[in-house]
Each structure stands twice: as C-alpha cells, then as structure tokens.
Design an enzyme around this catalytic site. Sequence first.
Site, PDB file in Angstrom:
ATOM      1  N   ASP A  89       0.827  -1.199   0.000  1.00 52.46           N
ATOM      2  CA  ASP A  89       0.000   0.000   0.000  1.00 52.46           C
ATOM      3  C   ASP A  89       0.865   1.254   0.000  1.00 52.46           C
ATOM      4  OD1 ASP A  89      -2.560   1.537   0.501  1.00 52.46           O
ATOM      5  OD2 ASP A  89      -1.400   2.084   2.288  1.00 52.46           O
ATOM      6  N   GLU A 145       0.459  -1.468  -5.500  1.00 51.43           N
ATOM      7  CA  GLU A 145      -0.576  -0.476  -5.748  1.00 51.43           C
ATOM      8  C   GLU A 145       0.087   0.847  -6.082  1.00 51.43           C
ATOM      9  OE1 GLU A 145      -3.629   2.506  -3.603  1.00 51.43           O
ATOM     10  OE2 GLU A 145      -1.629   1.960  -2.922  1.00 51.43           O
TER      11      GLU A 145
END
Length: 490
Positions: A190, A230
């Site tokens: 993330d 991501e």
Amino acid sequence: MTRVELLAYADRLGGDLPRLRALLDGPLRDFGGVHILPFFVPFDGADAGFDPIDHGTVDPRLGTWEDVRAIAARREVTADLIVNHVSSESAEFVDWLARGEQSAHDGMFLTFGTVFPDGASEADITAFYRPRPGLPFTAYRMADGRRRLVWTTFLPSQVDLDVANDRARAYLRRILATLRAGGVSTVRLDAVGYAVKTPGTDSFMTSETLGFVREIVSLARAEGLRVLVEVHAHYTQQLAIAPLVDDVYDFALAPLLLHSLGTGTSDRLLEWLRIRPRNAITVLDTHDGIGIIDAGPAGDLPGLIDEAEMAAIFERAAVATRGHSTIASVIPAWMSLPHQINATFFSVLGADANRYLLARAVQLWLPGRPQLYYVGLLGGLDDVALFQRTGQGRDVNRHVYTPDEVEAALATEVTRAQLALVRLRSTHPAFGGGFGYRVEADGTLELEWVLGDERATLQVRFGPEPGFRIRTTGADGPLTAGSVAALAAR
C-alpha cells in the site's frame, strides 16, 4: 481456472471476519480469493484501517488470526502491508516522542531533517508530489520540548516510515512474517509509490522507489508471499514496475471504459489492450476513488487520454451524480484536476445497469485476475450521508452494509448478473486458453478466449446505444446472453 477475487472490508460487508467467511462459503462461494482490507488495530481509524496502531494484531472486534486462517483454508487471502506509514498512536511512535534518541525506535520515522540535513529551499519542498492539498509535514513535540517536523504524506495522524532505516526494515519484516503465519498468501504494498523521498525529484515512483520495491519484494518472497503493488501513476510506470512484482493493478481500464462509454469510441482502450501488462489485477472500482490519473498525461509524457478528455470524464461523472462527485473528489497539491473520482462506479454511470454490466463484462474478459469491490458487486450507489458525517470523500464508496441490506442486494438483477459473470469466468474452460480481440467493421469490439473447441466470446458496442452480447460454446452446451436480465437468470 482464473481465481476471481473479492475486495471487501470485513466490518462493512459481513460485520466481522466470521460473518465474512459465511458469505464467502455461501452466496459468494464462486470467488476463489478475497482481499480483506485492513483488519488490524484499529480497523476504524482516521483512514479506515490504513493508519494501524498495531499492524500485527487482528482487531478483536472483528475476530482473530484463527478467523483469517479459516477463510484462507478455502481460498487465497490478500492483505495489506502498509509500507509508507503507521499511526501516530502506535507504540513505536509514542515511545520515540517520549524517549527520543534513547528509544529503540529512533530513526524509524521520517523527519524533515532526515531528508534535508542541510535545510531546503522553497523549490526543494514544493517539488514533492502529494495526493492531498498542502505540504507533507506535521509538527510534533517531543517529551523534552523539542519540536520536530515529521513527514505525513497522507494525514497528520499517519506518520511516514524511513524505509531506508534498519529499524523500519525490521518492523516491515516482522509484519510480513505475521501476515504469512496468519494465512495470508499475497501482500499488497500500500502506498509504496510514496515511500522513498529523494531531494531534487517529486519523490513519486522514482528510480529510488523501484529500488525499494525490489528490496521489499525480496523480503516478502523470503516469507513465501506473493506481492501485489498499488501505484496510481502514469501508465508507463505501471509497465515499468509490473516485471518486478507478481501482480500489478490495471487502474487504466476504468477511466478508459468511462471514456469509451462517454464518447462511443474504443481507440484509446484498444491501445491499452495492446500494451497492458498481463500480470494485472483488473478493477473497475476499489476502496479508493476511480483513478483517472492512471490513463492521463504526466508532465511531458502523453497519456492514453489527454487532459481535456480527463476533464470530460469528471464532467460526465458530475452530471450523473448531480454534482456530488465534484464535492467529494480532492484536487492534490499543485494539480488542476482531481486524480480520482470519489463515487461508486454504478453512480458514475447514472445507475444504468446495462452500461454497468457491459463494463464489468469487459473487466472479466481481459487477461489477468479480476477483482470485484463489495460495493460494486452489490450495485451500491453513493453513500452521501456517510461522507457528510466523516468529511472523507472516499467514504461515498465505503458503505457499511447491514445483513438485511446484503440480502436485499444479493437478490437484485445487477448483483445476480455480476455473480453469473464471476461464475462463468471461474469455471468455463476457454478462459484457460488463448486470448484475442478484434474490431469488426461496424465498430463492435470482440474479446474472445479459445481452448480447443471451447470458446467464450464477448461483443461490445460503445455507440449511442451501448450494448453487449456473450456467447460460449463447449461441452457444457451453448450460452447466449445480451442483457442484464438474461445474465441474472443464469
């Protein structure tokens, strides 16, 4: 067969981990994987769990690691490794504020002086890219009275790690080992694009960032974990990072489909089909907004669509949501447009089920691993009330479903039709074969999978009256469907 994945918060879909498991073992059993969004302590912080106080502990209000392992016993589980930051209430940060250089965590957190030991000019500071308005620093007072500027890329309560520091690396290794022991098979990195701050650059997805990605991938694989990255960025950066990891998101697909549905053209989408990475997680919507920046230009680099076409997508979304998407979407510092639309995908299409299922069918037909977000699967519209309560734009797409709401949504045509597509993609043998696409003379886009005598064909029209038609052949007999109702009846 392809493993279709569900993306969900345990609390906002099932209520907790055991009830999420019951849904996955019951009406959602055709999903072969699940990405459980942050379930750590606390799952309901300032950023819906992406600000962990204790990244290694399951929030007891949701369940235990035994519950995670029980879910993992029948399907693949993905969880987040939040590499950029921790909560300002974490034990490590609180101890550092109290003890300073005497803390076992000294050096773990990124300060202004860490990046700029000799000071910085206005140009140095404003060069950094931040997905929020303002500067990426928050002033914190140490116990001895000293004031320190700590990097907070996202929220003031999310303090950035110094990922080059040995103590921060040890922390990340500990979390990786904990996740693997808990039954997790894939970690999503993330916010990794922001993790390395390099003076003289915008510090987003630089060569130094790619170097860190290689290192954290190595650490994850040493624990037996797959890695999903991501990154909301220019498509060339997605192409650059894809070979370094197991999976990368295809964030460009959603804005390109919105462009095609808005203009009736498919040339920009076709260019992406030609070059997109095959190790992609395909998405229309996620817990964040609908990324538009991923298909647009960056600096001197042209995009798959240009800035005027990006603006047109935002304008059509505003019309469809009666202006609400404009209110909820944030314009980052130094930018002229938001980088994402804060709205549900169904809302952006004006709750038009035909166009929605057309987009969903394209997503599930493309090579890669499809992932459906729980709000999108349940045909959710914008939760304006939740946004008004929290002030967080992304909360319009993070509805907290009651059990009765889940049951009602599962009975709707739009959800039953999506589940039929999930079942088809998960079970039809053709999807284990070769993929091809072509544009017919009338502009119809045809996507097709072939394995021996098995075929699965999707035809899509993006014109003034968009539509789709699905045809399959093979040992299980032919299927033809050209409407939401026909799919929902399967």
